[in-house]
Design a protein around this motif. Structure first.
Motif, short mmCIF file in Angstrom:
data_model
loop_
_atom_site.label_atom_id
_atom_site.label_comp_id
_atom_site.label_asym_id
_atom_site.label_seq_id
_atom_site.Cartn_x
_atom_site.Cartn_y
_atom_site.Cartn_z
N HIS A 186 0.81 -1.22 0.00
CA HIS A 186 0.00 0.00 0.00
C HIS A 186 0.84 1.27 0.00
O HIS A 186 0.35 2.33 0.39
CB HIS A 186 -0.93 0.00 1.22
CG HIS A 186 -1.89 -1.15 1.25
ND1 HIS A 186 -3.12 -1.11 0.64
CD2 HIS A 186 -1.79 -2.38 1.82
CE1 HIS A 186 -3.75 -2.26 0.82
NE2 HIS A 186 -2.96 -3.05 1.53
N HIS A 187 2.09 1.18 -0.46
CA HIS A 187 2.98 2.35 -0.36
C HIS A 187 2.51 3.52 -1.23
O HIS A 187 2.92 4.66 -1.01
CB HIS A 187 4.42 1.96 -0.74
CG HIS A 187 4.59 1.62 -2.19
ND1 HIS A 187 4.38 0.35 -2.68
CD2 HIS A 187 4.95 2.38 -3.25
CE1 HIS A 187 4.60 0.35 -3.98
NE2 HIS A 187 4.96 1.56 -4.36
N THR A 188 1.66 3.27 -2.23
CA THR A 188 1.17 4.36 -3.08
C THR A 188 0.00 5.10 -2.44
O THR A 188 -0.43 6.14 -2.95
CB THR A 188 0.72 3.82 -4.45
OG1 THR A 188 -0.36 2.89 -4.25
CG2 THR A 188 1.86 3.11 -5.15
N ILE A 224 9.05 5.57 3.83
CA ILE A 224 9.70 6.52 2.92
C ILE A 224 10.77 5.81 2.10
O ILE A 224 10.89 6.01 0.88
CB ILE A 224 10.32 7.69 3.71
CG1 ILE A 224 9.21 8.60 4.27
CG2 ILE A 224 11.27 8.51 2.82
CD1 ILE A 224 9.69 9.66 5.23
N LYS A 225 11.56 4.95 2.76
CA LYS A 225 12.61 4.22 2.03
C LYS A 225 12.01 3.28 0.99
O LYS A 225 12.56 3.14 -0.11
CB LYS A 225 13.48 3.45 3.03
CG LYS A 225 14.35 4.35 3.89
CD LYS A 225 15.49 3.62 4.56
CE LYS A 225 15.00 2.66 5.62
NZ LYS A 225 16.13 2.08 6.39
N TYR A 251 3.51 10.42 -3.69
CA TYR A 251 3.80 11.82 -3.38
C TYR A 251 3.22 12.74 -4.47
O TYR A 251 3.61 12.67 -5.62
CB TYR A 251 5.31 12.06 -3.29
CG TYR A 251 5.97 11.37 -2.13
CD1 TYR A 251 5.77 11.82 -0.82
CD2 TYR A 251 6.79 10.27 -2.34
CE1 TYR A 251 6.36 11.18 0.25
CE2 TYR A 251 7.39 9.62 -1.26
CZ TYR A 251 7.17 10.08 0.02
OH TYR A 251 7.76 9.43 1.09
N ASN A 252 2.29 13.61 -4.06
CA ASN A 252 1.73 14.58 -5.00
C ASN A 252 2.61 15.81 -5.15
O ASN A 252 2.52 16.53 -6.13
CB ASN A 252 0.33 14.99 -4.54
CG ASN A 252 -0.67 13.86 -4.67
OD1 ASN A 252 -0.64 13.13 -5.67
ND2 ASN A 252 -1.55 13.71 -3.69
N PHE A 261 14.33 12.33 -1.74
CA PHE A 261 15.16 11.48 -2.59
C PHE A 261 16.64 11.86 -2.45
O PHE A 261 17.51 10.99 -2.28
CB PHE A 261 14.71 11.62 -4.05
CG PHE A 261 15.27 10.58 -4.97
CD1 PHE A 261 14.51 9.48 -5.33
CD2 PHE A 261 16.55 10.70 -5.50
CE1 PHE A 261 15.02 8.52 -6.19
CE2 PHE A 261 17.06 9.76 -6.35
CZ PHE A 261 16.30 8.65 -6.69
N LYS A 262 16.92 13.15 -2.52
CA LYS A 262 18.31 13.61 -2.43
C LYS A 262 18.91 13.31 -1.06
O LYS A 262 20.08 12.93 -0.95
CB LYS A 262 18.39 15.10 -2.72
CG LYS A 262 19.83 15.61 -2.77
CD LYS A 262 19.91 17.07 -3.20
CE LYS A 262 21.36 17.51 -3.28
NZ LYS A 262 21.48 18.93 -3.72
N LYS A 263 18.10 13.45 -0.01
CA LYS A 263 18.58 13.15 1.33
C LYS A 263 18.93 11.68 1.46
O LYS A 263 19.91 11.30 2.12
CB LYS A 263 17.52 13.54 2.36
CG LYS A 263 17.96 13.34 3.80
CD LYS A 263 16.89 13.83 4.78
CE LYS A 263 17.35 13.61 6.22
NZ LYS A 263 16.30 14.05 7.18
N HIS A 264 18.14 10.80 0.83
CA HIS A 264 18.34 9.35 0.94
C HIS A 264 19.50 8.86 0.07
O HIS A 264 20.34 8.09 0.52
CB HIS A 264 17.05 8.63 0.56
CG HIS A 264 17.13 7.14 0.68
ND1 HIS A 264 17.22 6.49 1.90
CD2 HIS A 264 17.13 6.15 -0.27
CE1 HIS A 264 17.27 5.19 1.70
NE2 HIS A 264 17.22 4.96 0.40
N TYR A 265 19.55 9.33 -1.19
CA TYR A 265 20.54 8.81 -2.14
C TYR A 265 21.77 9.70 -2.31
O TYR A 265 22.78 9.24 -2.83
CB TYR A 265 19.88 8.59 -3.51
CG TYR A 265 19.00 7.37 -3.56
CD1 TYR A 265 19.54 6.09 -3.54
CD2 TYR A 265 17.62 7.49 -3.61
CE1 TYR A 265 18.73 4.96 -3.60
CE2 TYR A 265 16.79 6.37 -3.66
CZ TYR A 265 17.36 5.11 -3.66
OH TYR A 265 16.55 4.00 -3.69
N GLY A 266 21.67 10.95 -1.89
CA GLY A 266 22.81 11.84 -2.03
C GLY A 266 22.84 12.60 -3.34
O GLY A 266 23.76 13.37 -3.61
N PHE A 267 21.83 12.37 -4.19
CA PHE A 267 21.72 13.10 -5.45
C PHE A 267 20.24 13.22 -5.80
O PHE A 267 19.41 12.41 -5.35
CB PHE A 267 22.49 12.41 -6.59
CG PHE A 267 22.17 10.94 -6.74
CD1 PHE A 267 21.04 10.53 -7.45
CD2 PHE A 267 22.99 9.98 -6.18
CE1 PHE A 267 20.74 9.18 -7.59
CE2 PHE A 267 22.69 8.63 -6.30
CZ PHE A 267 21.58 8.22 -7.02
#
Length: 277
Positions: A186-188, A224-225, A251-252, A261-267
Motif C-alpha cells: 500500500h505504499h502508493t 519513505i525508504k 507523493y503529489n 530522494f536527495k537526502k536518501h541517495y545523495g543526489f
C-alpha cells in the motif's frame, strides 16, 4: 530447516564489491551493523575473526553477523580476489533480524556446493557490465545466494541454543513482518501510524516501539525508504518524469519528493534521468 517469510523477504543491498590483493597487507580490524558475505573468489587469504585465525581458499566464504570483528591478512606470495556483499533487513522466522544462526562465521568449500561460485560469476559479470537494470539483477543474485547458503547448511553448523526467539519476541517479529508487508502493498496510498493501528488493531505507540526495536527505524521512515526505492526503479527503467514517478509512489508534491530522494541517495532524482538519457 529455515523458514523465510516470502511476503517480506526483501533484503536491502548496501554494497557489492570485489577486491584484488597481490601484495602483503593487514586489513583494519572492524565490524559492521549489518550482515556481510565475503567470498574467496580466487586464491587464498588468512582472516582473523574475533581473535581466531582461519586460512581460507577459493570457494570458502564468511557469513559475518553484525558486531563480529574481523580483518584479513595477505602474506608474501599470496594473492586473492574477494567478493564482499553487505546487506540488512533480513530475517529467518524465529531468529533475530539480520542474523544467521551459524556456529562459526566460516563456511568451507566442502560445506557448500559448487553453486556458490557460479552465482558469484553472475554477480561479478552484472557488476562489470552495468547494463540497464543491473542493480536489480544484483539484488536478485544476492537473494539467490542467501537461499543457496541456507539450503546447503548442515545441522552441525547451526547454533541450537542462545539465538532462538521467545514466543513474545516471535510475535513481535511477526507483527513487524505484517506491517512491512502492508506498507509494501500500500505504499502508493496514504499510510500513517493511525492507518497501521486501525489495520493491525494495535495502538500506534506499541507499533512504533516494536517496529523500532526490530528494524532500528520508525514505520514512517521505513515507508519513505520503500517509496524512494520504488521511485528509483521507476525513474531508471521506465523513463518517467520526476513528477510522474513521485505520484506513482504516493507523493503529489514533486518538490518534497525530490528533497527526500536527495537526502536518501545523495543526489536528486533528475540525476537518474540524465544518466539514462
Amino acid at each position: 530447516m529455515f523458514k523465510i517469510d516470502t511476503n517480506t523477504f526483501n533484503p536491502q543491498i548496501l554494497y557489492v564489491g570485489d577486491c584484488y590483493t597481490n601484495e602483503p597487507r593487514i586489513g583494519e580490524n572492524h565490524h559492521h551493523d549489518f550482515v556481510e558475505f565475503s567470498i574467496i573468489y580466487e586464491g587464498q587469504v588468512k582472516y582473523n575473526i574475533e581473535g581466531k585465525e582461519y586460512w581460507l581458499k577459493q570457494g570458502d566464504m564468511l557469513v559475518l553477523n553484525p558486531g563480529v570483528r574481523h580483518f584479513d591478512i595477505a602474506e608474501p606470495g599470496m594473492h586473492n580476489v574477494q567478493l564482499h556483499i553487505g546487506f540488512r533487513n533480513f530475517s529467518l522466522t524465529g531468529f533475530p533480524r539480520n542474523t544467521f544462526p551459524f556456529k562459526e562465521a566460516v563456511l568451507r568449500q566442502h560445506d557448500t556446493s559448487t553453486e556458490i561460485l557460479p552465482i558469484c560469476d553472475e554477480i561479478l559479470r552484472e557488476k562489470s557490465e552495468e547494463k540497464p537494470g543491473y542493480d536489480l539483477l544484483l539484488k536478485t543474485y544476492v537473494m539467490q545466494l542467501i537461499i543457496q547458503i541456507l539450503r546447503e547448511t548442515e545441522p552441525r553448523q547451526i547454533r541450537t541454543s542462545g539465538l532462538k526467539l521467545s514466543m513474545e519476541e516471535l510475535e513481535k517479529q511477526q507483527l513487524v513482518n505484517q506491517i512491512i508487508y502492508y506498507m509494501e502493498k500500500h505504499h502508493t496510498e496514504e499510510v500513517s501510524l493511525s492507518t497501521l493501528s486501525e489495520t493491525m488493531y494495535i495502538s500506534p505507540a506499541y507499533i512504533s516501539r516494536v517496529f523500532k526495536e526490530e528494524t532500528g527505524d520508525s514505520p514512517i521512515h521505513y515507508l519513505i525508504k520503500i517509496r524512494l526505492e520504488k521511485a528509483y526503479e521507476l525513474l531508471k527503467d521506465e523513463r518517467l518524469t520526476v513528477k510522474e514517478a513521485a505520484k506513482l509512489v504516493g507523493y503529489n508534491d514533486a518538490y518534497y519528493f525530490s528533497k527526500l530522494f536527495k537526502k536518501h541517495y545523495g543526489f536528486p532524482p533528475s540525476h537518474i534521468l540524465q544518466r539514462t538519457s
